[in-house]
Design a protein around this motif. Structure first.
Motif, PDB file in Angstrom:
ATOM      1  N   ARG A 198       0.896  -1.130  -0.067  1.00 55.49           N
ATOM      2  CA  ARG A 198       0.075   0.021  -0.154  1.00 55.49           C
ATOM      3  C   ARG A 198       0.907   1.226   0.002  1.00 55.49           C
ATOM      4  O   ARG A 198       1.662   1.460   0.682  1.00 55.49           O
TER       5      ARG A 198
ATOM      6  N   ASP B 222      -9.867   8.803   5.934  1.00 57.52           N
ATOM      7  CA  ASP B 222      -8.653   8.107   6.004  1.00 57.52           C
ATOM      8  C   ASP B 222      -8.804   7.187   7.343  1.00 57.52           C
ATOM      9  O   ASP B 222      -8.269   5.882   7.308  1.00 57.52           O
TER      10      ASP B 222
ATOM     11  N   ARG C   2     -11.226   5.602   8.708  1.00 53.20           N
ATOM     12  CA  ARG C   2     -12.381   4.493   8.543  1.00 53.20           C
ATOM     13  C   ARG C   2     -11.669   3.158   8.335  1.00 53.20           C
ATOM     14  O   ARG C   2     -12.237   1.912   8.558  1.00 53.20           O
ATOM     15  N   ASP C   3     -10.424   2.996   7.632  1.00 52.69           N
ATOM     16  CA  ASP C   3      -9.776   2.017   6.990  1.00 52.69           C
ATOM     17  C   ASP C   3      -8.648   1.839   8.041  1.00 52.69           C
ATOM     18  O   ASP C   3      -7.710   2.609   8.212  1.00 52.69           O
TER      19      ASP C   3
ATOM     20  N   LYS D 297      -6.176  -0.036   8.361  1.00 52.62           N
ATOM     21  CA  LYS D 297      -4.771  -0.073   7.695  1.00 52.62           C
ATOM     22  C   LYS D 297      -4.063   1.477   7.466  1.00 52.62           C
ATOM     23  O   LYS D 297      -3.112   1.538   7.520  1.00 52.62           O
ATOM     24  N   ALA D 298      -4.951   2.153   6.737  1.00 46.44           N
ATOM     25  CA  ALA D 298      -4.690   3.196   6.216  1.00 46.44           C
ATOM     26  C   ALA D 298      -4.611   4.344   7.685  1.00 46.44           C
ATOM     27  O   ALA D 298      -3.615   5.398   7.515  1.00 46.44           O
TER      28      ALA D 298
END
Length: 478
Positions: free
Chosen positions: A9, A104, A106-107, A109-110
């Motif tokens: 990513r 951003d 909400r994820d 990983k992000a």
């Protein structure tokens, strides 16, 4: 068959178009607010340091007004810090909620990158301050002062130096500030609450429950929510918890996800209405009545000789920079995230340096940390200003070095709109209509070039011909 290798990513990669537009709108408002913040800070310093006006600054700042029966007979400076900043923290609460449900964060990983970066960017300054003050024999009460980033101030610096910072880095700075604000709110709520008035706190909680129920029932009308918000704020102030927490709590309750048929969620709509009030009035007014500290050669010298003030300066300039940069590097190093191909680690370091500009919340925490020591509180304010200026200068130098790269990236990737659709071309690569428009534009250009080529060829042929048959004339001997 072996499992496919997960695709790394990209950190600081290109934003989606809706997120890019939201960030652009937020940055415009914050940048204007940041310029007003700078002007207010300069005005406060001039007002407090011009001999003919110095006494009037103190007089106005400490002038009290408000209903004593409600426990709200406060000074002007107190109203600015506890009242107007509640608006600022309300917007911060809405921003945080939006990031959690639509941005951003909400994820997971992000979200890991800005959360870890912000957390390291608060732990490192606190450690730097504690070490500096501890070794120098100073008070450890100000450990939280250098932990906060002032996003409006930072964006104003970006506007002034005119850098074309990529939108992904700007979004990282914005998200970083949202997480930073959350941790600052927790610090204020946990560490700067001395005594609790449980009756007032219970009333504030009951008011928040009513606020939430009204939102759930889709009740509309500012005339319902504004009076209720004022009651909640007054009860929260009297409870002993810093009154700005009320603003955060109400901001977090707003719905920030869009339902079918909605162009904006209620949270986005209210944020759009309130953000100009926060950035254009509330925060500059707080700065006007908080940044007015006496500045002299002797006072500036003490900033670097007192352990508390030196700890604040080093915490902002050194702790913030290496904390955020280190947190970002560690996240990229030990996860599948990797840096975008268009950016280099010096770009991340420059943004981390920019986050060392601590102003609004740092000044507020400084007042809370040393509320019983007016002299030290003033010195800490001077240290916050000094550290912010040093971080500004360092960030300006670093960003200017890479500004040509940023400008080229913006022109070639983020802003190019050859089909004049109003949407950058990079976001239309999967749209067949875009390619049809581009084919039409290229065909027109090709037709124009063919016409020019025919005209040039005809001109060359005309020059090659000899006029009047002169080329066939044979003159006889003399």
């Amino acid at each position: 068959m072996s499992a496919p290798t997960p695709t790394p990513r990209k950190s600081f990669g290109r934003l989606s178009l809706p997120e890019r537009n939201f960030v652009a709108e937020a940055l415009r408002t914050e940048t204007v607010g940041g310029v007003l913040l700078l002007l207010a800070a300069v005005a406060a310093l001039l007002w407090a340091n011009i001999p003919a006006l110095g006494d009037s600054y103190e007089t106005v700042s400490h002038w009290h007004f408000g209903p004593s029966s409600l426990g709200l007979n406060l000074s002007v400076a107190h109203w600015a810090a506890d009242g107007l900043l509640a608006i600022f923290f309300f917007v911060a609460g809405v921003e945080l909620k939006r990031e959690l449900v639509a941005g951003d964060l909400r994820d997971p990983k992000a979200a890991a990158l800005p959360v870890v970066a912000a957390l390291c960017g608060m732990i490192a300054p606190a450690l730097v301050y504690t070490l500096t003050a501890g070794v120098g024999g100073g008070s450890l009460a100000g450990w939280a002062v250098p932990t906060a980033t002032d996003i409006a101030f930072a964006l104003a610096v970006l506007a002034v130096i005119g850098t074309s910072l990529p939108s992904a880095l700007r979004a990282f700075l914005l998200t970083l500030a949202v997480v930073d604000d959350l941790f600052a709110i927790l610090i204020i709520a946990i560490f700067f609450t001395d005594q609790l008035n449980f009756a007032a706190l219970g009333g504030a909680v009951a008011g928040l429950v009513v606020f939430w129920l009204l939102l759930r029932k889709r009740v509309r009308g500012w005339y319902v929510y504004v009076p209720l918000a004022l009651v909640i704020w007054g009860l929260m102030y009297n409870s002993g918890i810093h009154a700005t927490i009320a603003g955060v709590a109400m901001g977090l309750m707003l719905r920030c996800h869009r339902e079918e048929g909605e162009e904006q969620s209620p949270g986005e709509h209210i944020e759009h209405l309130v953000r100009p009030l926060s950035a254009g009035f509330a925060v500059p007014m707080f700065a006007l009545f908080s940044a007015g500290v006496a500045v002299s050669g002797d006072a500036l010298g003490k900033v670097f000789t007192q352990p508390e003030t030196l700890g604040v300066v080093l915490g902002l300039v050194v702790g913030k920079t290496f904390g955020i940069f280190g947190g970002t590097w560690l996240t990229s190093r030990f996860t599948r995230a990797s840096l975008s191909d268009d950016l280099a680690w010096p770009d991340v370091f420059a943004v981390a340096t920019l986050a060392g500009i601590g102003f609004t919340v740092s000044l507020l925490i400084g007042e809370l940390a040393f509320e019983d020591d007016a002299t030290m509180a003033g010195s800490v304010k001077a240290a916050v200003l000094t550290g912010s200026v040093l971080a500004t200068v360092l960030a300006t130098v670093l960003l200017k070095i890479r500004n040509a790269k940023y400008r080229k990236l913006a022109e070639e990737e983020e802003e190019r709109d050859e089909d004049l659709s109003g949407v950058p071309d990079v976001y239309e690569q999967d749209d067949p209509e875009y390619h049809l428009r581009m084919a039409d534009i290229l065909e027109k250009k090709a037709a124009e070039h063919r016409r020019l080529a025919r005209e040039k060829a005809a001109a060359r042929d005309a020059l090659a011909q000899v006029p009047g048959g002169a080329g066939d004339r044979h003159d006889g001997p003399a």
